[in-house]
Design a protein around this motif. Structure first.
Motif, PDB file in Angstrom:
ATOM      1  N   GLU A 271     -67.524  37.268   0.016  1.00 12.06           N
ATOM      2  CA  GLU A 271     -66.646  38.141  -0.756  1.00 12.06           C
ATOM      3  C   GLU A 271     -65.285  38.221  -0.068  1.00 12.06           C
ATOM      4  N   LEU A 272     -64.244  37.903  -0.815  1.00 14.11           N
ATOM      5  CA  LEU A 272     -62.878  38.009  -0.319  1.00 14.11           C
ATOM      6  C   LEU A 272     -62.247  39.269  -0.891  1.00 14.11           C
ATOM      7  N   THR A 273     -61.445  39.937  -0.089  1.00 11.92           N
ATOM      8  CA  THR A 273     -60.790  41.151  -0.563  1.00 11.92           C
ATOM      9  C   THR A 273     -59.302  41.106  -0.235  1.00 11.92           C
ATOM     10  N   LEU A 274     -58.529  41.721  -1.101  1.00  7.85           N
ATOM     11  CA  LEU A 274     -57.105  41.918  -0.861  1.00  7.85           C
ATOM     12  C   LEU A 274     -56.846  43.420  -0.927  1.00  7.85           C
ATOM     13  N   PRO A 275     -56.886  44.090   0.226  1.00 10.00           N
ATOM     14  CA  PRO A 275     -56.687  45.542   0.235  1.00 10.00           C
ATOM     15  C   PRO A 275     -55.243  45.913  -0.103  1.00 10.00           C
ATOM     16  N   ALA A 276     -55.050  47.151  -0.481  1.00 13.65           N
ATOM     17  CA  ALA A 276     -53.699  47.651  -0.734  1.00 13.65           C
ATOM     18  C   ALA A 276     -52.832  47.495   0.508  1.00 13.65           C
ATOM     19  N   ASN A 277     -51.578  47.098   0.301  1.00 14.60           N
ATOM     20  CA  ASN A 277     -50.572  46.987   1.368  1.00 14.60           C
ATOM     21  C   ASN A 277     -50.905  45.924   2.408  1.00 14.60           C
ATOM     22  N   ASP A 278     -51.784  44.987   2.072  1.00 15.30           N
ATOM     23  CA  ASP A 278     -52.115  43.911   2.982  1.00 15.30           C
ATOM     24  C   ASP A 278     -50.910  42.982   3.148  1.00 15.30           C
ATOM     25  N   SER A 279     -50.810  42.330   4.310  1.00 16.79           N
ATOM     26  CA  SER A 279     -49.692  41.420   4.560  1.00 16.79           C
ATOM     27  C   SER A 279     -49.683  40.240   3.594  1.00 16.79           C
ATOM     28  N   ARG A 280     -50.827  39.952   2.964  1.00 14.58           N
ATOM     29  CA  ARG A 280     -50.893  38.830   2.026  1.00 14.58           C
ATOM     30  C   ARG A 280     -50.249  39.153   0.681  1.00 14.58           C
ATOM     31  N   TYR A 281     -49.757  40.362   0.526  1.00 15.46           N
ATOM     32  CA  TYR A 281     -48.933  40.672  -0.646  1.00 15.46           C
ATOM     33  C   TYR A 281     -47.532  40.086  -0.506  1.00 15.46           C
ATOM     34  N   VAL A 282     -47.296  39.383   0.583  1.00 13.51           N
ATOM     35  CA  VAL A 282     -46.057  38.615   0.761  1.00 13.51           C
ATOM     36  C   VAL A 282     -46.459  37.165   0.983  1.00 13.51           C
ATOM     37  N   PHE A 283     -46.004  36.271   0.123  1.00 12.52           N
ATOM     38  CA  PHE A 283     -46.315  34.857   0.282  1.00 12.52           C
ATOM     39  C   PHE A 283     -45.550  34.288   1.475  1.00 12.52           C
ATOM     40  N   PRO A 284     -46.115  33.279   2.128  1.00 11.77           N
ATOM     41  CA  PRO A 284     -45.387  32.652   3.233  1.00 11.77           C
ATOM     42  C   PRO A 284     -44.177  31.866   2.725  1.00 11.77           C
ATOM     43  N   ILE A 285     -43.159  31.763   3.556  1.00 10.83           N
ATOM     44  CA  ILE A 285     -42.040  30.883   3.253  1.00 10.83           C
ATOM     45  C   ILE A 285     -42.564  29.446   3.317  1.00 10.83           C
ATOM     46  N   PRO A 286     -42.208  28.579   2.379  1.00 11.73           N
ATOM     47  CA  PRO A 286     -42.700  27.189   2.433  1.00 11.73           C
ATOM     48  C   PRO A 286     -42.400  26.535   3.782  1.00 11.73           C
ATOM     49  N   ASP A 287     -43.333  25.735   4.232  1.00  9.88           N
ATOM     50  CA  ASP A 287     -43.252  25.152   5.570  1.00  9.88           C
ATOM     51  C   ASP A 287     -42.026  24.269   5.756  1.00  9.88           C
ATOM     52  N   ASP A 288     -41.644  23.521   4.707  1.00 12.61           N
ATOM     53  CA  ASP A 288     -40.491  22.642   4.870  1.00 12.61           C
ATOM     54  C   ASP A 288     -39.207  23.439   5.048  1.00 12.61           C
ATOM     55  N   GLU A 289     -39.140  24.630   4.464  1.00 11.43           N
ATOM     56  CA  GLU A 289     -37.968  25.479   4.656  1.00 11.43           C
ATOM     57  C   GLU A 289     -37.927  26.030   6.076  1.00 11.43           C
ATOM     58  N   ILE A 290     -39.071  26.405   6.608  1.00 16.04           N
ATOM     59  CA  ILE A 290     -39.129  26.887   7.994  1.00 16.04           C
ATOM     60  C   ILE A 290     -38.681  25.792   8.949  1.00 16.04           C
ATOM     61  N   ARG A 291     -39.136  24.566   8.697  1.00 21.94           N
ATOM     62  CA  ARG A 291     -38.780  23.450   9.579  1.00 21.94           C
ATOM     63  C   ARG A 291     -37.280  23.149   9.530  1.00 21.94           C
ATOM     64  N   SER A 292     -36.706  23.181   8.332  1.00 26.10           N
ATOM     65  CA  SER A 292     -35.306  22.769   8.198  1.00 26.10           C
ATOM     66  C   SER A 292     -34.321  23.867   8.580  1.00 26.10           C
ATOM     67  N   SER A 293     -34.681  25.132   8.358  1.00 30.48           N
ATOM     68  CA  SER A 293     -33.729  26.226   8.589  1.00 30.48           C
ATOM     69  C   SER A 293     -34.037  27.047   9.835  1.00 30.48           C
ATOM     70  N   GLY A 294     -35.305  27.040  10.264  1.00 32.86           N
ATOM     71  CA  GLY A 294     -35.685  27.833  11.423  1.00 32.86           C
ATOM     72  C   GLY A 294     -35.753  29.323  11.163  1.00 32.86           C
ATOM     73  N   ILE A 295     -35.786  29.720   9.889  1.00 30.15           N
ATOM     74  CA  ILE A 295     -35.850  31.152   9.591  1.00 30.15           C
ATOM     75  C   ILE A 295     -37.241  31.700   9.920  1.00 30.15           C
ATOM     76  N   GLU A 296     -37.314  33.003  10.001  1.00 30.75           N
ATOM     77  CA  GLU A 296     -38.553  33.688  10.379  1.00 30.75           C
ATOM     78  C   GLU A 296     -39.603  33.556   9.293  1.00 30.75           C
ATOM     79  N   GLN A 297     -40.833  33.236   9.710  1.00 34.53           N
ATOM     80  CA  GLN A 297     -41.951  33.141   8.787  1.00 34.53           C
ATOM     81  C   GLN A 297     -42.530  34.527   8.542  1.00 34.53           C
ATOM     82  N   ASN A 298     -43.096  34.705   7.342  1.00 33.40           N
ATOM     83  CA  ASN A 298     -43.782  35.970   7.039  1.00 33.40           C
ATOM     84  C   ASN A 298     -45.137  36.007   7.719  1.00 33.40           C
ATOM     85  N   PRO A 299     -45.543  37.142   8.242  1.00 33.02           N
ATOM     86  CA  PRO A 299     -46.907  37.248   8.803  1.00 33.02           C
ATOM     87  C   PRO A 299     -47.912  37.110   7.683  1.00 33.02           C
ATOM     88  N   ARG A 300     -49.054  36.569   8.002  1.00 33.33           N
ATOM     89  CA  ARG A 300     -50.054  36.301   6.956  1.00 33.33           C
ATOM     90  C   ARG A 300     -51.408  36.791   7.451  1.00 33.33           C
TER      91      ARG A 300
END
Length: 455
Positions: free
Chosen positions: A426-455
């Motif tokens: 059983e998978l759950t997504l609780p209220a206010n979980d960090s997964r309510y924010v999608f990660p920045i695509p990996d290629d953007e992180i590699r090219s720009s070096g911006i901060e990734q979202n916690p997951r």
């Protein structure tokens, strides 16, 4: 990302019918800027070239559609990972939900830069102003759509401390842009729209173009997501003063495969601004998938949305057919019904029960079979829950449920936990979980070096 933007610009210029004689001669094609207002308008009119699309990946992560566990292993990894709230959603790949809004921002910035080279005078000031305002609208809309998926939900006490999304204000693809703060992101979005509103017309001939009602409807949507309900109510009222037409579902054929009229037919006066969602049809439109059965049962037998939105399948599930695109593609634009429901929620939160009910019944009167509606009624204690339920029912599969979950999870009485079953767990997504924010695509992180979202 830079290469993709450059390629997109070259394609967009070609598709707009531009010829070499009007282009500035630059050493790099990435710096070519149209200098004709006709060609600048053509860049913004690219309906089929991404200008009227919004992220759709968040639809997979909500509680609107359910897919059988037995088939999850057979669907594309991106659909499955989004549906199961995986830690690594993109697996190193780019994603249209990130790339297309930035293409829109890029085009908007091209238009703004192009206009800076065109003198504004008495002969062109109306068109010049409208084109500038349209570019600001597209940029703001794209930034807001990105923030709903790739940044944390807005909360006033923390907005100045949380990262926003990269806000590009120039067409220079070599410019390094950080994420800034969430507060700065929303200030730019709102600022662009406030500047745009006064320069746009009250009515437009084509629903893919921005208008004053589109600006105020979008601001109402934005303030609702920010939980600034008084401002959302004010903007909804301003919108409805200009555009209050509703589509009467009694004029439709509910048994049709696609009951809603084609958006550009002129038969759906409810559409204020046309936009589609990025398509993820494997889950949303799969014959194996079904809509939330608990929600489906809340539609009254005389509610025409029940048969206009949904279709019974042989496996006992109900599929979705009610897109305002009149196709498999999901609709993500702005409509009068959404604005009425935003204002109804605002009134409910202000303890203006009668006004909330009036707006709610205005919508329902166009949704129930003629003569069958029993006007909605509620107390001051129950009106908000009633409005929120009708909002879920009316705005199903519009891409808005994700934003609603994010903001309502901040209120303990409305917070929920979504559950799935996958790989016998059983998978759950609780209220206010960090997964309510999608990660920045990996290629953007590699090219720009911006901060990734916690997951």
């Amino acid at each position: 990302m830079k290469k993709k933007i450059i390629y997109f610009l070259i394609a967009a210029v070609c598709l707009s019918g531009c010829t070499a004689d009007y282009l500035d001669k630059k050493p790099s094609k990435s710096l070519v800027v149209p200098t004709s207002m006709v060609h600048l308008q053509a860049l913004l009119d690219g309906v089929s070239n991404s200008m009227n699309t919004a992220p759709g990946i968040q639809v997979l992560a909500t509680d609107e559609f359910y897919h059988p566990e037995s088939n999850l292993a057979n669907i594309p990894f991106l659909d499955r990972n989004s549906y199961t709230w995986a830690k690594d959603i993109f697996e190193g790949n780019g994603v249209r939900d990130w790339e297309y809004p930035y293409k829109q921002i890029f085009n908007a910035n091209i238009v703004l830069e192009g206009l800076s080279k065109i003198s504004r005078d008495a002969s062109n000031e109306k068109d010049w102003d409208q084109l500038q305002a349209s570019a600001l609208f597209y940029r703001a809309n794209a930034l807001f759509n990105l923030a709903q998926v790739f940044a944390a939900p807005y909360d006033q006490p923390t907005a100045s401390a949380l990262p926003g999304i990269p806000v590009r204000l120039s067409m220079d693809v070599n410019e390094t842009v950080g994420r800034g703060t969430l507060q700065q992101t929303y200030e730019r979005i709102i600022g662009d729209l406030i500047d745009a509103e006064k320069k746009l017309p009250a009515q437009v001939s084509y629903i893919n173009r921005p208008s004053q009602p589109a600006v105020t409807a979008l601001l109402a949507r934005i303030y609702l997501s920010m939980r600034q309900y008084d401002k959302a109510t004010e903007m909804a009222s301003r919108c409805l003063e200009l555009h209050s037409k509703m589509l009467d579902y009694n004029t439709l054929t509910p048994s049709a495969a696609r009951p809603l009229p084609a958006p550009f037919s002129g038969e759906n006066a409810e559409i204020i601004f046309y936009s589609t969602l990025q398509s993820y049809s494997t889950i949303v439109n799969s014959a194996l998938s079904g809509v939330d059965s608990v929600l489906f049962k809340t539609y009254h037998a005389d509610d025409l949305r029940r048969s206009c939105f949904f279709v019974a399948r042989a496996n006992g599930l109900f599929g979705y057919k009610g897109s305002y695109v009149n196709a498999v593609t999901l609709f993500g634009g702005l409509t009068t019904s959404e604005v009425y429901l935003i204002r109804a929620e605002g009134y409910a939160r202000q303890n203006k029960t009668d006004l909330a009910l009036a707006d709610l019944n205005t919508v329902l009167a166009k949704r129930f079979k003629t003569g069958k509606l029993v006007a909605a009624n509620a107390t001051a204690e129950s009106i908000l829950d009633l409005v929120l339920l009708e909002r879920r029912k009316e705005l199903f599969a519009r891409g808005l449920r994700w934003s609603d979950l994010r903001r309502l999870n901040k209120e303990p009485e409305h917070a929920i936990t979504i559950k799935r079953t996958f790989a016998a767990s059983e998978l759950t997504l609780p209220a206010n979980d960090s997964r309510y924010v999608f990660p920045i695509p990996d290629d953007e992180i590699r090219s720009s070096g911006i901060e990734q979202n916690p997951r």
